[in-house]
Design a protein around this motif. Structure first.
Motif, PDB file in Angstrom:
ATOM      1  N   THR A 252      36.612  48.369  52.092  1.00 35.20           N
ATOM      2  CA  THR A 252      37.371  47.249  51.545  1.00 35.20           C
ATOM      3  C   THR A 252      36.447  46.328  50.749  1.00 35.20           C
ATOM      4  O   THR A 252      35.217  46.383  50.877  1.00 35.20           O
ATOM      5  N   GLY A 253      37.073  45.476  49.941  1.00 36.75           N
ATOM      6  CA  GLY A 253      36.303  44.562  49.115  1.00 36.75           C
ATOM      7  C   GLY A 253      35.409  43.647  49.937  1.00 36.75           C
ATOM      8  O   GLY A 253      34.222  43.462  49.632  1.00 36.75           O
ATOM      9  N   VAL A 254      35.996  43.094  50.982  1.00 35.72           N
ATOM     10  CA  VAL A 254      35.234  42.095  51.746  1.00 35.72           C
ATOM     11  C   VAL A 254      33.999  42.710  52.399  1.00 35.72           C
ATOM     12  O   VAL A 254      32.985  42.035  52.582  1.00 35.72           O
TER      13      VAL A 254
ATOM     14  N   ASP B 297      31.356  38.687  42.152  1.00 37.09           N
ATOM     15  CA  ASP B 297      32.459  39.330  42.865  1.00 37.09           C
ATOM     16  C   ASP B 297      33.504  39.703  41.820  1.00 37.09           C
ATOM     17  O   ASP B 297      34.298  38.865  41.400  1.00 37.09           O
TER      18      ASP B 297
ATOM     19  N   ILE C 102      35.689  42.181  42.268  1.00 41.98           N
ATOM     20  CA  ILE C 102      36.645  43.029  42.975  1.00 41.98           C
ATOM     21  C   ILE C 102      38.013  42.979  42.292  1.00 41.98           C
ATOM     22  O   ILE C 102      38.695  43.989  42.172  1.00 41.98           O
ATOM     23  N   GLN C 103      38.381  41.806  41.813  1.00 38.69           N
ATOM     24  CA  GLN C 103      39.679  41.664  41.139  1.00 38.69           C
ATOM     25  C   GLN C 103      39.555  41.703  39.611  1.00 38.69           C
ATOM     26  O   GLN C 103      40.407  42.251  38.929  1.00 38.69           O
TER      27      GLN C 103
ATOM     28  N   GLU D 128      33.023  34.440  41.346  1.00 40.44           N
ATOM     29  CA  GLU D 128      34.048  35.216  40.659  1.00 40.44           C
ATOM     30  C   GLU D 128      34.026  34.750  39.198  1.00 40.44           C
ATOM     31  O   GLU D 128      34.199  33.553  38.952  1.00 40.44           O
TER      32      GLU D 128
ATOM     33  N   LYS E 264      38.907  47.293  45.106  1.00 38.30           N
ATOM     34  CA  LYS E 264      40.274  47.420  44.593  1.00 38.30           C
ATOM     35  C   LYS E 264      40.488  48.640  43.691  1.00 38.30           C
ATOM     36  O   LYS E 264      40.691  49.723  44.210  1.00 38.30           O
TER      37      LYS E 264
ATOM     38  N   PHE F  61      37.672  32.965  46.429  1.00 33.12           N
ATOM     39  CA  PHE F  61      38.226  33.937  47.375  1.00 33.12           C
ATOM     40  C   PHE F  61      37.319  35.151  47.415  1.00 33.12           C
ATOM     41  O   PHE F  61      37.147  35.846  46.421  1.00 33.12           O
ATOM     42  N   HIS F  62      36.708  35.393  48.577  1.00 28.76           N
ATOM     43  CA  HIS F  62      35.858  36.562  48.724  1.00 28.76           C
ATOM     44  C   HIS F  62      36.321  37.451  49.872  1.00 28.76           C
ATOM     45  O   HIS F  62      35.591  38.351  50.288  1.00 28.76           O
ATOM     46  N   GLY F  63      37.503  37.200  50.405  1.00 33.63           N
ATOM     47  CA  GLY F  63      38.032  38.020  51.485  1.00 33.63           C
ATOM     48  C   GLY F  63      38.237  37.207  52.745  1.00 33.63           C
ATOM     49  O   GLY F  63      38.143  35.981  52.736  1.00 33.63           O
TER      50      GLY F  63
HETATM   51  C1  LIG Z   1      40.789  41.017  47.012  1.00 32.95           C
HETATM   52  C2  LIG Z   1      39.493  40.354  46.856  1.00 32.95           C
HETATM   53  C3  LIG Z   1      38.500  40.433  47.850  1.00 32.95           C
HETATM   54  C4  LIG Z   1      38.722  41.130  49.173  1.00 32.95           C
HETATM   55  O1  LIG Z   1      39.022  42.487  49.029  1.00 32.95           O
HETATM   56  P1  LIG Z   1      39.709  43.244  50.276  1.00 32.95           P
HETATM   57  O2  LIG Z   1      39.782  44.673  49.834  1.00 32.95           O
HETATM   58  O3  LIG Z   1      41.061  42.632  50.484  1.00 32.95           O
HETATM   59  O4  LIG Z   1      38.825  43.053  51.450  1.00 32.95           O
HETATM   60  C5  LIG Z   1      37.294  39.826  47.612  1.00 32.95           C
HETATM   61  N1  LIG Z   1      37.056  39.161  46.462  1.00 32.95           N
HETATM   62  C6  LIG Z   1      37.979  39.073  45.485  1.00 32.95           C
HETATM   63  C7  LIG Z   1      37.645  38.338  44.222  1.00 32.95           C
HETATM   64  C8  LIG Z   1      39.239  39.638  45.647  1.00 32.95           C
HETATM   65  O5  LIG Z   1      40.163  39.499  44.704  1.00 32.95           O
END
Ligand SMILES: *Cc1c(COP(=O)(O)O)cnc(C)c1O
Length: 403
Positions: free
Chosen positions: A109-111, A230, A232-233, A197, A259, A145-147
């Motif tokens: 997972t991202g976190v 980060d 992830i998104q 982010e 993601k 937001f980092h999880g």
């Molecule tokens: C979704 C997200 C996370 C967490 O990812 P998960 O897969 O839900 O653990 C971390 N950082 C950002 C910027 C995100 O959008």
């Protein structure tokens, strides 16, 4: 009540009865999806503007990723890192070359990839910067937001994510997002990294001032502080470049992806860094039972192949520009601002976002509120012109109904 509605209501009732109530989902019960479309049990289709928070950039149930998953599922799916497998090496080579890094550490997972970066930064503090033990600081940004793990919420400034979950992990210092002077003032001899982010997603699609990331990156060079992005998104094509940081021409020391790396099929995340930094981890220092498993590697590889071969970053740039112009042209008094980049778009509203989301759902579009007055529009990157027109016309109707 219609038969199908009764069926949907039964599914919702099961979720509510047996599940934790830690989400407030829209009441559409999806049974099937393809490309940008979701289908409920009645066969009604909805244009997906959530994309599982950018996890399905490639579109739902992409056949090429599915083929890779099915093929690998017949061979071997999980070995753990106690031994080697024939998918991990090729995946790491592909991932690092594609993203422009020397090495990668795969997680799920991202976190978990965020946690990996936090651990790397702390070790860097002690081994490379000679920071006094247990006193390293990582600078984060308000509204981040980092999880949802304990460390990630310790880095958060959002009361709802933290309430009653203390005590928190120390070592995070938060400064206002986009405020270079506050950032510069927060850097001291204990600072090992900033975690940022490049566009805040969950925070409401907040784009920082034009030079902020570049200057922050420069500040990091000056003070031997790691710049950890980060993405992830925002990464893997969402904002019209492979990474949102590419837009600013900067290369983070540590890149965090997740993601869309799993193409909507499987959780695949990774932390990317130089060989030199990655050497800070030795055998047994960090790991995950599922991280880098053969199935994840096959899915991750195919997910990257699709992003590349279908030119998804360029398509996001084009479709995002077109959609953003269309949204602005609606000139609705319910919209205060249209912001974002590529296909990560936020509508700052003068009306409740949840209400607009419900009206959109009635018109065959699923989009989710983030905060009370921001609606996020983030469809899969494969969206076509005709679908953008459908989206705009549904939005026009919903905006007229909401006022
Ligand atoms: C979704 C997200 C996370 C967490 O990812 P998960 O897969 O839900 O653990 C971390 N950082 C950002 C910027 C995100 O959008």
């Amino acid at each position: 009540m219609h038969d199908i509605d009764r069926k949907a209501a039964a599914f919702i009732e099961l979720e509510d009865r047996y599940g934790a109530h830690n989400y407030q989902p829209l009441d559409v019960v999806v049974e099937r999806a393809e490309g940008v479309w979701l289908y409920d049990g009645a066969g009604k289709r909805y244009l997906d503007c959530v994309s599982a928070y950018s996890a399905v950039n490639q579109g739902h149930c992409h056949p090429r990723i599915r083929a890779a998953l099915e093929e690998q599922a017949r061979k071997v799916t999980l070995t753990s890192r106690a031994m080697r497998n024939d998918r991990l090496g090729p995946f790491l080579k592909r991932l690092t070359e594609f993203c422009g890094y020397e090495s990668a550490l795969p997680m799920n997972t991202g976190v978990e990839a965020v946690e990996t970066a936090i651990k790397l930064a702390r070790r860097y503090a002690y081994e490379r910067k000679r920071v006094a033990s247990d006193s390293a600081e990582i600078i984060v940004f308000a509204n981040n937001f980092h999880g949802r793990t304990t460390a990630a919420i310790s880095a958060s400034t959002t009361e709802q994510y933290r309430h009653d979950f203390g005590p928190f992990t120390p070592g995070f210092v938060a400064v206002p997002y986009g405020d270079y002077d506050a950032l510069a003032a927060a850097v001291n001899e204990r600072t090992c990294a900033i975690l940022v982010e490049p566009i805040q997603g969950e925070g409401g699609v907040i784009v920082p001032p034009p030079d902020f990331l570049k200057r922050a990156w420069g500040l990091c060079r000056e003070h031997r502080v790691l710049f950890m992005a980060d993405e992830i998104q925002t990464g893997l094509g969402r904002t019209g470049d492979l990474f949102a940081c590419d837009h600013d021409g900067i290369k983070p020391d540590v890149m965090i992806v997740g993601k869309a790396l799993g193409g909507g099929y499987y959780p695949v995340s990774a932390m990317l860094a130089s060989r030199d930094l990655m050497q800070l981890f030795g055998p047994g220092d960090h790991g995950s039972t599922f991280g880098g498993n053969p199935l994840a590697c096959a899915v991750g590889m195919a997910s990257l192949d699709v992003i590349e071969s279908e030119n998804l970053p360029a398509r996001a740039r084009y479709a995002g520009a077109r959609l953003m112009r269309g949204l602005r042209d609606l000139a609705s008094p319910a919209i205060e601002e249209v912001r974002g980049r590529g296909l990560l778009i936020g509508l700052q509203l003068t009306v409740p976002a949840r209400r607009l989301a419900e009206l959109l759902m009635e018109r065959g579009v699923v989009a989710k509120d983030t905060h009370e007055d921001v609606l996020r529009i983030a469809p899969p990157l494969v969206i076509e012109d005709a679908e953008i027109e459908l989206l705009l016309s549904a939005m026009d109707g919903a905006l007229k109904a909401v006022l």
